[in-house]
Enzyme design. Structure first.
Site, PDB file in Angstrom:
ATOM      1  CG  MET A   1      -2.011  -1.196   0.916  1.00 39.22           C
ATOM      2  SD  MET A   1      -2.908  -0.926   2.378  1.00 39.22           S
ATOM      3  CE  MET A   1      -1.563  -2.039   3.886  1.00 39.22           C
TER       4      MET A   1
ATOM      5  CG  LEU B   1       1.832   7.927   7.438  1.00 37.09           C
ATOM      6  CD1 LEU B   1       3.229   8.568   8.066  1.00 37.09           C
ATOM      7  CD2 LEU B   1       1.230   8.587   6.088  1.00 37.09           C
ATOM      8  N   GLY B   2       2.573   4.740   4.216  1.00 40.93           N
ATOM      9  CA  GLY B   2       3.116   3.345   3.515  1.00 40.93           C
ATOM     10  C   GLY B   2       3.322   2.241   4.051  1.00 40.93           C
ATOM     11  CB  SER B   3       1.225  -0.267   5.576  1.00 35.50           C
ATOM     12  OG  SER B   3      -0.004   0.412   5.023  1.00 35.50           O
ATOM     13  NE  ARG B   4       5.169  -7.364   1.743  1.00 36.49           N
ATOM     14  CZ  ARG B   4       6.594  -8.321   1.661  1.00 36.49           C
ATOM     15  NH1 ARG B   4       6.907  -6.631   1.224  1.00 36.49           N
ATOM     16  NH2 ARG B   4       6.604  -9.260   1.653  1.00 36.49           N
TER      17      ARG B   4
END
Length: 221
Positions: free
Chosen positions: A101, A188-191
């Site tokens: 993401m 925030l940005g992640s997975r």
């Protein structure tokens, strides 16, 4: 026009940001020239719009006629589909499916399948880029294991990235995972990684973009 819904994880942050930006803009308006105020107002308004957009919570209701369908738990791009050794719970080989993401994706996470929650635990770790393979085992993460009515067990792992510093997991041991319900939220940005049986029939490929609680990514046999 669709109404913008804000996720509960972002409401206090947005309210606090409004007060902060107000506190910044008022002194600039009173004591600095109007050109500086105009630039400051534009920049702070853009920040408020982005943060509000980041915490958007789209209403998505999916009806499926097959309980064995695996639904994407998150928005983003599929970066991994491969057999791998899962060492936190299964301790055997599973089919790993990873969705990355970006900060521009919806960051709510949904349950991918219905069943009973057997495990829900948080693990401390590092904050490497979520697109890196080692992020699955070295980054801060949470693990949720679901057992389906047919006794198949799958694992969902929320992973913090270089920017993400907080993982929120709503799953509780003993509760049911229900379609159209949130598993959690990552800031925030992640997975998100999933560990599925090796014989899972896949409907997506690496590089595909998926939408949480909309895209059917596979079917367990």
């Amino acid at each position: 026009m669709k109404r913008l819904h804000v996720h509960r994880e972002g409401r206090n942050i947005i309210i606090g940001l409004v007060f902060l930006l107000f506190a910044i803009n008022v002194p600039v308006y009173l004591y600095v020239n109007h050109w500086v105020f105009a630039i400051t107002l534009l920049l702070t308004a853009a920040l408020l719009v982005f943060v509000t957009y980041f915490f958007r919570n789209p209403v998505r209701v999916l009806e499926v006629d097959d309980p064995n369908f695996i639904i994407a738990p998150a928005d983003g791009r599929v970066v991994v589909i491969e057999p791998t050794k899962e060492n936190d719970y299964f301790h055997d080989e599973r089919l790993q499916v990873s969705i990355f993401m970006s900060p521009f994706n919806v960051h709510a996470n949904w349950y991918p399948i219905e069943g009973e929650i057997l495990v829900s635990e948080h693990q401390k770790g590092r904050h490497k880029g979520a697109w890196l393979p080692k992020s699955s085992t070295e980054n801060e993460r949470s693990l949720v294991v679901i057992e389906t009515p047919s006794k198949v067990r799958i694992a969902v792992r929320q992973i913090a990235g270089a920017m993400a510093r907080r993982i929120v997991t709503y799953a509780k041991v003993g509760n049911k995972s229900m379609r159209n319900h949130h598993l959690g939220f990552i800031k925030l940005g992640s997975r998100v990684d999933m560990y599925l049986p090796l014989d899972t029939e896949m409907f997506v490929e690496v590089g595909d973009h998926v939408r949480g609680n909309e895209t059917i990514i596979g079917r367990i046999n």
